[in-house]
Design a protein around this motif. Sequence first.
Motif, short mmCIF file in Angstrom:
data_model
loop_
_atom_site.label_atom_id
_atom_site.label_comp_id
_atom_site.label_asym_id
_atom_site.label_seq_id
_atom_site.Cartn_x
_atom_site.Cartn_y
_atom_site.Cartn_z
N PHE A 97 -18.78 16.31 -3.26
CA PHE A 97 -17.92 15.23 -2.79
C PHE A 97 -16.84 15.76 -1.84
N LEU A 98 -16.36 16.97 -2.10
CA LEU A 98 -15.34 17.56 -1.23
C LEU A 98 -15.84 17.75 0.20
N ILE A 99 -17.14 17.94 0.36
CA ILE A 99 -17.68 18.16 1.71
C ILE A 99 -18.52 16.98 2.17
N THR A 100 -18.39 15.83 1.48
CA THR A 100 -19.18 14.66 1.84
C THR A 100 -18.32 13.49 2.29
N ASN A 101 -17.28 13.17 1.53
CA ASN A 101 -16.48 11.97 1.79
C ASN A 101 -15.23 12.29 2.61
N GLY A 102 -14.71 11.25 3.25
CA GLY A 102 -13.42 11.35 3.92
C GLY A 102 -12.34 10.75 3.04
N PRO A 103 -11.16 10.43 3.57
CA PRO A 103 -10.11 9.78 2.78
C PRO A 103 -10.56 8.39 2.34
N LYS A 104 -10.15 7.98 1.15
CA LYS A 104 -10.58 6.68 0.63
C LYS A 104 -10.04 5.53 1.48
N GLY A 163 -4.54 7.97 5.13
CA GLY A 163 -4.76 9.40 5.07
C GLY A 163 -5.11 9.86 3.67
N TYR A 164 -5.05 11.14 3.44
CA TYR A 164 -5.40 11.69 2.13
C TYR A 164 -4.29 11.44 1.13
N GLN A 165 -4.70 10.99 -0.09
CA GLN A 165 -3.73 10.67 -1.13
C GLN A 165 -3.96 11.46 -2.42
N GLY A 166 -4.93 12.36 -2.39
CA GLY A 166 -5.24 13.12 -3.61
C GLY A 166 -6.02 12.31 -4.62
N LEU A 167 -6.76 11.30 -4.16
CA LEU A 167 -7.53 10.44 -5.04
C LEU A 167 -8.90 11.04 -5.33
N ALA A 168 -9.54 10.55 -6.38
CA ALA A 168 -10.87 11.02 -6.73
C ALA A 168 -11.86 10.70 -5.62
#
Length: 382
Positions: free
Chosen positions: A248-255, A260-265
């Motif tokens: 998932f770390l290398i598949t998805n972008g920010p939710k 931007g990035y929020q530290g979400l799952a």
Amino acid sequence: MPRFFSVSRKGFDWEPYVFLILFFAIFVPIASVMGISNFFRTIMSTSFDLLINTVFFIMAVAVITGALASVFSEFGVVSLLDKILSPLMTPLYRLPGAASLGIVTTFLSDNPAILSLAKDNEFIRYFKKWQVPLLCNLGTSFGMGLIVSTIMLTYSNKMGVNLFVPVLLGNIGTIFGSIISVRIFSIFTRKHYKDDEVIKEKTVITRKKRPGTVGARFLDSLLEGGKTGVDLGFAIIPGVLIISTFVFLITNGPKEPSLGYQGLAYEGVPVLQYLGSKISWLLDIMFGFKSPKLIAFPLTSLGSTGAALGLIPNFIKENILTANDIAVFTTIGMTWSGYLSTHIAMMDTLNSRKLTSKAILSHTIAGIVAGMITHLMCLIFL
């Protein structure tokens, strides 16, 4: 005098330095894009969500299917299937009819289940020496079959599509994959083993029963099979949490891209998606994948099918999954079923360590071809 460089008995040891370079080369760029705080929060949040909403779901399915498999075995259904499937084994796999029991056993449980048969003298005496290593690829082709099929079917409601036919086609594709894997591998085993004799004289394999009344046997087998499901559920936790989180770390972008990035799952940097987009035309031709993200499933299945199954709920949420994808996932999930993490140990147990690379090569080819065959069947029947 302390040395900066690590030196082994054979000279300079490059391994720790190469490992550190690769480790930082992978994770530092991801963390720099997401932010250090968000990076670690995402890892923890994703792992926790996978544990609660994926692992326990798979464990629940495994408990039920494990109990069912145990009852089937106790009351002779597995033995009956062995007799029914025996006439097919020789022309398809060039294996004795008893090998069908390995298919049923691994389909109802997991890859290593066939090893218990291989260590049974009453079972193995049906085989020639060159046929014994083939049990590794045969069993792995059907590993976790019942669990994979059942879990795929449970997504029917979430997708709003009846997935019975796609899952059925996926199982048929698995049969093709198993034949390809065993047949290719047999080329190498026959060259390796010159002795074509049967290991021992054939005897009749009798079905073992638990002591006690019918009711007691039913309850014992039910609970023992359920316990096997619990063990399997716990066994897949490291694979699901570690491998799936990394994928998932290398598949998805920010939710929420606007925030931007929020530290979400399930947030990450879409590296895999970018690489997949470069060969999306090939993935579409081979497997019918319309989204480059879907390449994550077969890649994850190489190491852990349980972890690969953990990717599907997110694919459904993103509405990128089709009936064709479910069929292909079923085939690849069963055919490969994490073989890179089990093949070496299984071949070692079968006393065929020297043939491990040949077994892996054969199985890699088989998984790819099986997925392509399933896609072709989907084009015809769906």
